[in-house]
Design a protein around this motif. Sequence first.
Motif, PDB file in Angstrom:
ATOM      1  N   PHE A   3       0.951  -0.942   0.087  1.00  0.00           N
ATOM      2  CA  PHE A   3      -0.312   0.037  -0.119  1.00  0.00           C
ATOM      3  C   PHE A   3       0.188   0.915   0.000  1.00  0.00           C
ATOM      4  O   PHE A   3       0.693   2.260   0.020  1.00  0.00           O
ATOM      5  CB  PHE A   3      -0.746   0.393   1.428  1.00  0.00           C
ATOM      6  N   SER A   4       2.388   0.768  -0.051  1.00  0.00           N
ATOM      7  CA  SER A   4       2.931   2.790  -0.346  1.00  0.00           C
ATOM      8  C   SER A   4       3.376   2.962  -1.609  1.00  0.00           C
ATOM      9  O   SER A   4       4.399   3.617  -1.791  1.00  0.00           O
ATOM     10  CB  SER A   4       4.001   2.605   0.419  1.00  0.00           C
ATOM     11  N   SER A   5       2.544   1.991  -2.675  1.00  0.00           N
ATOM     12  CA  SER A   5       2.845   1.811  -4.354  1.00  0.00           C
ATOM     13  C   SER A   5       2.491   3.059  -5.220  1.00  0.00           C
ATOM     14  O   SER A   5       2.028   1.948  -6.049  1.00  0.00           O
ATOM     15  CB  SER A   5       3.088   0.771  -4.542  1.00  0.00           C
ATOM     16  N   GLU A   6       1.280   3.892  -4.290  1.00  0.00           N
ATOM     17  CA  GLU A   6       0.737   4.023  -4.770  1.00  0.00           C
ATOM     18  C   GLU A   6       0.921   5.265  -6.429  1.00  0.00           C
ATOM     19  O   GLU A   6       0.392   4.925  -7.531  1.00  0.00           O
ATOM     20  CB  GLU A   6      -0.981   5.362  -4.872  1.00  0.00           C
ATOM     21  N   THR A   7       2.224   5.940  -6.601  1.00  0.00           N
ATOM     22  CA  THR A   7       2.556   6.388  -7.231  1.00  0.00           C
ATOM     23  C   THR A   7       2.956   5.762  -8.653  1.00  0.00           C
ATOM     24  O   THR A   7       2.743   5.709  -9.430  1.00  0.00           O
ATOM     25  CB  THR A   7       4.090   7.057  -7.208  1.00  0.00           C
ATOM     26  N   SER A   8       3.638   3.671  -7.857  1.00  0.00           N
ATOM     27  CA  SER A   8       4.109   3.743  -9.548  1.00  0.00           C
ATOM     28  C   SER A   8       2.625   2.871 -10.240  1.00  0.00           C
ATOM     29  O   SER A   8       2.780   2.895 -11.058  1.00  0.00           O
ATOM     30  CB  SER A   8       4.365   2.441  -8.583  1.00  0.00           C
ATOM     31  N   ALA A   9       1.617   2.816  -9.359  1.00  0.00           N
ATOM     32  CA  ALA A   9       0.205   2.746 -10.659  1.00  0.00           C
ATOM     33  C   ALA A   9       0.070   3.694 -11.566  1.00  0.00           C
ATOM     34  O   ALA A   9      -0.381   3.481 -13.250  1.00  0.00           O
ATOM     35  CB  ALA A   9      -1.304   2.856 -10.231  1.00  0.00           C
ATOM     36  N   GLN A  10       0.238   4.705 -11.183  1.00  0.00           N
ATOM     37  CA  GLN A  10       0.702   5.736 -12.058  1.00  0.00           C
ATOM     38  C   GLN A  10       1.517   5.946 -13.340  1.00  0.00           C
ATOM     39  O   GLN A  10       1.612   6.266 -13.846  1.00  0.00           O
ATOM     40  CB  GLN A  10       0.474   7.336 -11.745  1.00  0.00           C
ATOM     41  N   LYS A  11       2.746   5.350 -12.694  1.00  0.00           N
ATOM     42  CA  LYS A  11       3.034   5.120 -14.015  1.00  0.00           C
ATOM     43  C   LYS A  11       3.347   3.333 -14.531  1.00  0.00           C
ATOM     44  O   LYS A  11       3.894   2.812 -15.344  1.00  0.00           O
ATOM     45  CB  LYS A  11       5.035   4.810 -12.890  1.00  0.00           C
ATOM     46  N   LYS A  12       2.210   3.168 -14.234  1.00  0.00           N
ATOM     47  CA  LYS A  12       2.126   2.071 -15.087  1.00  0.00           C
ATOM     48  C   LYS A  12       2.839   0.621 -14.601  1.00  0.00           C
ATOM     49  O   LYS A  12       3.736  -0.139 -15.220  1.00  0.00           O
ATOM     50  CB  LYS A  12       1.235   1.404 -16.358  1.00  0.00           C
ATOM     51  N   THR A  13       3.965   0.495 -13.476  1.00  0.00           N
ATOM     52  CA  THR A  13       4.129  -0.353 -12.973  1.00  0.00           C
ATOM     53  C   THR A  13       3.796  -0.922 -12.084  1.00  0.00           C
ATOM     54  O   THR A  13       3.827  -2.708 -12.017  1.00  0.00           O
ATOM     55  CB  THR A  13       5.464  -0.289 -12.601  1.00  0.00           C
ATOM     56  N   SER A  14       3.317  -1.147 -10.898  1.00  0.00           N
ATOM     57  CA  SER A  14       2.895  -2.117 -10.063  1.00  0.00           C
ATOM     58  C   SER A  14       1.712  -1.085  -9.564  1.00  0.00           C
ATOM     59  O   SER A  14       1.033  -0.413  -9.536  1.00  0.00           O
ATOM     60  CB  SER A  14       3.772  -2.131  -9.144  1.00  0.00           C
ATOM     61  N   PHE A  15       0.426  -2.093  -8.597  1.00  0.00           N
ATOM     62  CA  PHE A  15      -0.891  -1.390  -8.357  1.00  0.00           C
ATOM     63  C   PHE A  15      -0.210  -1.783  -6.357  1.00  0.00           C
ATOM     64  O   PHE A  15       0.203  -2.164  -5.906  1.00  0.00           O
ATOM     65  CB  PHE A  15      -1.504  -2.096  -8.312  1.00  0.00           C
ATOM     66  N   PRO A  16      -1.553  -0.100  -5.520  1.00  0.00           N
ATOM     67  CA  PRO A  16      -1.035  -0.149  -4.086  1.00  0.00           C
ATOM     68  C   PRO A  16      -2.085  -1.086  -4.179  1.00  0.00           C
ATOM     69  O   PRO A  16      -2.855  -0.802  -3.298  1.00  0.00           O
ATOM     70  CB  PRO A  16      -1.417   1.105  -4.364  1.00  0.00           C
ATOM     71  N   CYS A  17      -1.984  -2.549  -4.020  1.00  0.00           N
ATOM     72  CA  CYS A  17      -2.310  -3.405  -3.424  1.00  0.00           C
ATOM     73  C   CYS A  17      -2.066  -4.947  -2.782  1.00  0.00           C
ATOM     74  O   CYS A  17      -0.514  -5.321  -2.186  1.00  0.00           O
ATOM     75  CB  CYS A  17      -3.827  -4.334  -4.156  1.00  0.00           C
ATOM     76  N   ARG A  18      -2.589  -6.013  -1.634  1.00  0.00           N
ATOM     77  CA  ARG A  18      -1.925  -7.080  -1.567  1.00  0.00           C
ATOM     78  C   ARG A  18      -2.592  -8.033  -2.401  1.00  0.00           C
ATOM     79  O   ARG A  18      -4.122  -8.135  -2.852  1.00  0.00           O
ATOM     80  CB  ARG A  18      -2.086  -7.241   0.014  1.00  0.00           C
ATOM     81  N   PRO A  19      -2.233  -8.933  -2.801  1.00  0.00           N
ATOM     82  CA  PRO A  19      -3.151 -10.267  -4.003  1.00  0.00           C
ATOM     83  C   PRO A  19      -3.866 -10.400  -2.080  1.00  0.00           C
ATOM     84  O   PRO A  19      -3.907 -11.016  -1.075  1.00  0.00           O
ATOM     85  CB  PRO A  19      -1.857 -10.886  -3.996  1.00  0.00           C
ATOM     86  N   ALA A  20      -5.313 -11.510  -3.046  1.00  0.00           N
ATOM     87  CA  ALA A  20      -6.388 -12.156  -2.378  1.00  0.00           C
ATOM     88  C   ALA A  20      -6.419 -13.417  -3.507  1.00  0.00           C
ATOM     89  O   ALA A  20      -6.042 -13.044  -4.544  1.00  0.00           O
ATOM     90  CB  ALA A  20      -7.369 -10.892  -2.601  1.00  0.00           C
TER      91      ALA A  20
END
Length: 440
Positions: free
Chosen positions: A336-353
């Motif tokens: 949940f510390s990677s929200e800026t990465s979602a803007q760069k289209k590299t990763s999501f701010p999430c944990r898997p389910a």
Amino acid sequence: MSPAFRKPIAYTILTVFILFFVVSGFNSHIPTTLSNFKASGLPDFSKYVDLVNLSREEFPIEDEGKRVILVGDIHGRYDDLQRLLQKVSYNPASDVILSVGDTVAKGSHNGSMQVLRFLTSNNITAVRGNHDQKVIEWRTWQQWIHSMDGGERWLQSTKAKWLAHKGREDRDIHEWISQQAKYDKSNRKWWEKIPKGWKLFGDHYEIASEMSDEEYRYMVSRPLRIHIPSAHTFVVHAGILSSNPKRDPWDKRQPLATLPTLPKISDFENEASFDQTSVIRRLQELAILQKVPQNLDPWVTLNMRGVKKGGDITRGQGGTPWAELYSEDMNRCRGFSSETSAQKKTSFPCRPASVIYGHAAARGLDIKRWTLGIDSGCVYKRRLTALVLGGKYASNSFDDDEDSEDEDEEGVFDVEGNRVKSTVKFGDDGKGKLFSVSCH
């Protein structure tokens, strides 16, 4: 405010917020969950129960003294089910069985009735499969016909005619019904009450006719989807999508592309006991269930196998298997510390389910890191599989080397007959064990 009152108030606010999130999410999508019966002028026979949440106690995979046994598609093969439960040393006092659906039909009629009686008498937790759904719809339709003056009499006489005709000529039931509906003008009003495409007096109809009222209530109680927040797991029959395939994965409307908005509880955010991560994970998992429109369509939940280019869902073998798309999304989760990465289209701010499912018999056992498909084709007389969680697998110290192959001399195999590793990863850092028996 004293510390003694601050924590309960915080959790009360969070609970109300999550409930509001759930209710508003479902209400905004009610039209997508309705069946097509009303559109055709018929009552809604579906009796859908959309979602059931299981507590930590109902899914006790962290307890070394208890186990959860998830069973693949049974399809009325009662003897094979009993051999599988014997193989895993099922103990009703400490084990929980959970079925991924398609418990009846396509096997022998007697086998389906035995399976249904076993599930009902033991109140086994299960999601609906597409074949279970057909049985529910036929029974609801039968009750509707019986409620009308002359309906039960017409149904009984029609079945007697069909059995007599079937004994004389080898004709398809659909062809026979078409002829009856065309020429039996005195009963036309009854023939018009059979929904288009339904097979009168077929396997699903006969199971629906014979099951008891208690068994019918049990079938109706089964949901389309199960969510286990404590295990960050979904259980469905066919599948679930983590994003809307008709939109860009990085679109801000996608559940995993942005962090959910939390209620403002500034007084409690700095408390060590305030588990914000758990709240965010649960909200994101609820968003997957509620904000991806395809997941609110019962047909998708019961039938999906693949996704075509452009985002259309298919129940055939065409398109990309939905589990591959789901896995791609989960593999992009970076916390949940990677929200800026979602803007760069590299990763999501999430944990898997995780998702545990059945339905894909032709694909066979399909075990990936975050999706576990356990329909190994018993319907085709291949194998019936169980995934066992909890018990000795609840311990993080469990070593794969302890899991000797003599526990499962038959082994576990994929659809091509290749032996696969029976110990699998599950959830954040857990493990489970696959068992299977051949189907006769």
